[in-house]
Design a protein around this motif. Structure first.
Motif, PDB file in Angstrom:
ATOM      1  N   ALA A  44       0.834  -1.206   0.000  1.00 27.77           N
ATOM      2  CA  ALA A  44       0.000   0.000   0.000  1.00 27.77           C
ATOM      3  C   ALA A  44       0.868   1.256   0.000  1.00 27.77           C
ATOM      4  O   ALA A  44       0.567   2.230  -0.702  1.00 27.77           O
ATOM      5  N   LYS A  45       1.955   1.249   0.743  1.00 28.14           N
ATOM      6  CA  LYS A  45       2.847   2.410   0.788  1.00 28.14           C
ATOM      7  C   LYS A  45       3.485   2.648  -0.577  1.00 28.14           C
ATOM      8  O   LYS A  45       3.556   3.789  -1.053  1.00 28.14           O
ATOM      9  N   ASN A  46       3.928   1.585  -1.236  1.00 32.03           N
ATOM     10  CA  ASN A  46       4.532   1.730  -2.568  1.00 32.03           C
ATOM     11  C   ASN A  46       3.501   2.199  -3.585  1.00 32.03           C
ATOM     12  O   ASN A  46       3.825   2.991  -4.480  1.00 32.03           O
ATOM     13  N   ALA A  47       2.257   1.713  -3.470  1.00 35.92           N
ATOM     14  CA  ALA A  47       1.210   2.145  -4.404  1.00 35.92           C
ATOM     15  C   ALA A  47       0.915   3.628  -4.219  1.00 35.92           C
ATOM     16  O   ALA A  47       0.717   4.359  -5.199  1.00 35.92           O
ATOM     17  N   LEU A  48       0.889   4.097  -2.982  1.00 37.91           N
ATOM     18  CA  LEU A  48       0.642   5.521  -2.743  1.00 37.91           C
ATOM     19  C   LEU A  48       1.804   6.381  -3.227  1.00 37.91           C
ATOM     20  O   LEU A  48       1.595   7.496  -3.719  1.00 37.91           O
ATOM     21  N   ARG A  49       3.021   5.883  -3.094  1.00 36.28           N
ATOM     22  CA  ARG A  49       4.180   6.641  -3.583  1.00 36.28           C
ATOM     23  C   ARG A  49       4.159   6.780  -5.105  1.00 36.28           C
ATOM     24  O   ARG A  49       4.636   7.770  -5.638  1.00 36.28           O
ATOM     25  N   SER A  50       3.637   5.770  -5.779  1.00 29.57           N
ATOM     26  CA  SER A  50       3.671   5.793  -7.240  1.00 29.57           C
ATOM     27  C   SER A  50       2.597   6.696  -7.848  1.00 29.57           C
ATOM     28  O   SER A  50       2.627   6.967  -9.048  1.00 29.57           O
ATOM     29  N   LEU A  51       1.640   7.162  -7.032  1.00 25.10           N
ATOM     30  CA  LEU A  51       0.594   8.043  -7.562  1.00 25.10           C
ATOM     31  C   LEU A  51       1.172   9.415  -7.885  1.00 25.10           C
ATOM     32  O   LEU A  51       2.062   9.911  -7.192  1.00 25.10           O
ATOM     33  N   PRO A  52       0.653  10.055  -8.930  1.00 23.76           N
ATOM     34  CA  PRO A  52       1.148  11.400  -9.260  1.00 23.76           C
ATOM     35  C   PRO A  52       0.617  12.414  -8.248  1.00 23.76           C
ATOM     36  O   PRO A  52      -0.436  12.226  -7.633  1.00 23.76           O
ATOM     37  N   GLY A  53       1.352  13.487  -8.041  1.00 22.20           N
ATOM     38  CA  GLY A  53       0.911  14.549  -7.141  1.00 22.20           C
ATOM     39  C   GLY A  53      -0.280  15.282  -7.724  1.00 22.20           C
ATOM     40  O   GLY A  53      -0.284  15.658  -8.902  1.00 22.20           O
ATOM     41  N   VAL A  54      -1.301  15.479  -6.940  1.00 20.89           N
ATOM     42  CA  VAL A  54      -2.517  16.126  -7.415  1.00 20.89           C
ATOM     43  C   VAL A  54      -2.747  17.377  -6.586  1.00 20.89           C
ATOM     44  O   VAL A  54      -2.728  17.332  -5.357  1.00 20.89           O
ATOM     45  N   GLU A  55      -2.956  18.492  -7.272  1.00 20.74           N
ATOM     46  CA  GLU A  55      -3.279  19.745  -6.597  1.00 20.74           C
ATOM     47  C   GLU A  55      -4.799  19.873  -6.526  1.00 20.74           C
ATOM     48  O   GLU A  55      -5.500  19.657  -7.527  1.00 20.74           O
ATOM     49  N   PRO A  56      -5.341  20.201  -5.361  1.00 21.98           N
ATOM     50  CA  PRO A  56      -6.795  20.360  -5.275  1.00 21.98           C
ATOM     51  C   PRO A  56      -7.231  21.617  -6.033  1.00 21.98           C
ATOM     52  O   PRO A  56      -6.488  22.593  -6.134  1.00 21.98           O
ATOM     53  N   SER A  57      -8.427  21.574  -6.573  1.00 23.24           N
ATOM     54  CA  SER A  57      -8.927  22.728  -7.313  1.00 23.24           C
ATOM     55  C   SER A  57      -9.244  23.867  -6.345  1.00 23.24           C
ATOM     56  O   SER A  57      -9.473  23.658  -5.156  1.00 23.24           O
ATOM     57  N   GLU A  58      -9.274  25.069  -6.864  1.00 23.16           N
ATOM     58  CA  GLU A  58      -9.580  26.242  -6.046  1.00 23.16           C
ATOM     59  C   GLU A  58     -10.998  26.148  -5.490  1.00 23.16           C
ATOM     60  O   GLU A  58     -11.264  26.548  -4.353  1.00 23.16           O
ATOM     61  N   GLN A  59     -11.913  25.604  -6.263  1.00 26.01           N
ATOM     62  CA  GLN A  59     -13.293  25.449  -5.827  1.00 26.01           C
ATOM     63  C   GLN A  59     -13.375  24.503  -4.620  1.00 26.01           C
ATOM     64  O   GLN A  59     -14.077  24.778  -3.654  1.00 26.01           O
ATOM     65  N   LEU A  60     -12.628  23.388  -4.636  1.00 25.44           N
ATOM     66  CA  LEU A  60     -12.610  22.458  -3.517  1.00 25.44           C
ATOM     67  C   LEU A  60     -12.017  23.115  -2.269  1.00 25.44           C
ATOM     68  O   LEU A  60     -12.541  22.958  -1.165  1.00 25.44           O
ATOM     69  N   VAL A  61     -10.951  23.870  -2.435  1.00 28.15           N
ATOM     70  CA  VAL A  61     -10.330  24.557  -1.299  1.00 28.15           C
ATOM     71  C   VAL A  61     -11.317  25.526  -0.663  1.00 28.15           C
ATOM     72  O   VAL A  61     -11.455  25.586   0.562  1.00 28.15           O
ATOM     73  N   GLN A  62     -12.032  26.289  -1.487  1.00 25.17           N
ATOM     74  CA  GLN A  62     -13.002  27.248  -0.953  1.00 25.17           C
ATOM     75  C   GLN A  62     -14.138  26.538  -0.212  1.00 25.17           C
ATOM     76  O   GLN A  62     -14.579  26.991   0.841  1.00 25.17           O
ATOM     77  N   LYS A  63     -14.610  25.429  -0.753  1.00 24.30           N
ATOM     78  CA  LYS A  63     -15.679  24.678  -0.079  1.00 24.30           C
ATOM     79  C   LYS A  63     -15.208  24.148   1.270  1.00 24.30           C
ATOM     80  O   LYS A  63     -15.945  24.184   2.253  1.00 24.30           O
ATOM     81  N   LEU A  64     -13.988  23.644   1.321  1.00 26.02           N
ATOM     82  CA  LEU A  64     -13.455  23.144   2.581  1.00 26.02           C
ATOM     83  C   LEU A  64     -13.277  24.265   3.592  1.00 26.02           C
ATOM     84  O   LEU A  64     -13.554  24.093   4.777  1.00 26.02           O
ATOM     85  N   LEU A  65     -12.836  25.426   3.145  1.00 25.23           N
ATOM     86  CA  LEU A  65     -12.675  26.556   4.050  1.00 25.23           C
ATOM     87  C   LEU A  65     -14.030  27.017   4.585  1.00 25.23           C
ATOM     88  O   LEU A  65     -14.140  27.434   5.733  1.00 25.23           O
ATOM     89  N   ARG A  66     -15.063  26.968   3.746  1.00 26.72           N
ATOM     90  CA  ARG A  66     -16.394  27.357   4.193  1.00 26.72           C
ATOM     91  C   ARG A  66     -16.928  26.397   5.255  1.00 26.72           C
ATOM     92  O   ARG A  66     -17.683  26.796   6.136  1.00 26.72           O
ATOM     93  N   LEU A  67     -16.564  25.132   5.162  1.00 29.56           N
ATOM     94  CA  LEU A  67     -16.994  24.167   6.173  1.00 29.56           C
ATOM     95  C   LEU A  67     -16.373  24.471   7.535  1.00 29.56           C
ATOM     96  O   LEU A  67     -16.973  24.220   8.569  1.00 29.56           O
ATOM     97  N   ALA A  68     -15.175  25.018   7.537  1.00 35.44           N
ATOM     98  CA  ALA A  68     -14.476  25.279   8.794  1.00 35.44           C
ATOM     99  C   ALA A  68     -14.985  26.517   9.501  1.00 35.44           C
ATOM    100  O   ALA A  68     -14.852  26.636  10.706  1.00 35.44           O
ATOM    101  N   GLU A  69     -15.569  27.454   8.797  1.00 35.18           N
ATOM    102  CA  GLU A  69     -16.017  28.723   9.371  1.00 35.18           C
ATOM    103  C   GLU A  69     -17.494  28.677   9.709  1.00 35.18           C
ATOM    104  O   GLU A  69     -18.307  28.221   8.908  1.00 35.18           O
TER     105      GLU A  69
END
Length: 188
Positions: A44-69
């Motif tokens: 499982a650790k090797n499979a996770l290492r082999s995944l490409p880096g993914v940047e979250p979208s700006e829309q997802l970041v804003q939704k997550l920030l709204r959940l915290a406030e």
């Protein structure tokens, strides 16, 4: 040793101390269950290492920030704004109490706390002195230097035994074992 359970991920991530790691590796030589769990964790650790880096979208970041406030969503930050300090530092209030004999609640609480600590320390010290005096050797002259031997009252026990069994008491217990006249003959 019990199964590794929670320590499997620590072993795979090399976060165990040297001795604990050695014990875990020895355990793996005899336990097929833990060996299989470690192999699955490594896979499982090797499979996770082999995944490409993914940047979250700006829309997802804003939704997550709204959940915290609580309340309204966060407005977008201005382009050249500096973050405000979270809390300002204030110096400690070192002024004397206002008026004679009138301390603040804080100073009264502090005095009470100091008194309670002092009382606790005095009580603990008194208890230690008391325990040390009780447990230490005594210097009184009535204490004999020779050890005291305990001698049971054999006569009383013999009489009580004779009363309970109905037999007559004897003067000496050894008199029953020793015969006064050896039997005549060649021995056995």
């Amino acid at each position: 040793m019990k199964h590794l359970d929670e320590r499997i991920s620590d072993l795979v991530d090399d976060r165990l101390e040297h001795d604990e790691r050695d014990r875990a590796l020895v355990h793996l030589t005899v336990c097929a269950h833990c060996r299989e769990a470690v192999e699955l964790e490594r896979h499982a650790k090797n499979a996770l290492r082999s995944l490409p880096g993914v940047e979250p979208s700006e829309q997802l970041v804003q939704k997550l920030l709204r959940l915290a406030e609580p309340g309204e969503p966060l407005p977008p930050p201005p382009p050249d704004a500096h973050p405000a300090p979270v809390a300002a530092w204030r110096p400690r209030d070192t002024r004397p109490p206002a008026g004679p004999g009138r301390g603040t609640d804080r100073s009264r609480r502090r005095v009470r706390a100091v008194r309670a600590v002092a009382l606790g320390m005095c009580t603990s010290g008194a208890m230690l002195v008391l325990l040390a005096s009780l447990g230490g050797p005594s210097d009184s002259p009535s204490t004999p230097d020779a050890p005291v031997s305990v001698v049971p009252p054999l006569e009383r026990f013999t009489v009580e035994h004779a009363r309970s069994t109905g037999g007559l008491p004897f003067a000496e217990p050894a008199s029953l074992l020793v015969t006064p006249d050896p039997p005549a003959g060649d021995g056995w």
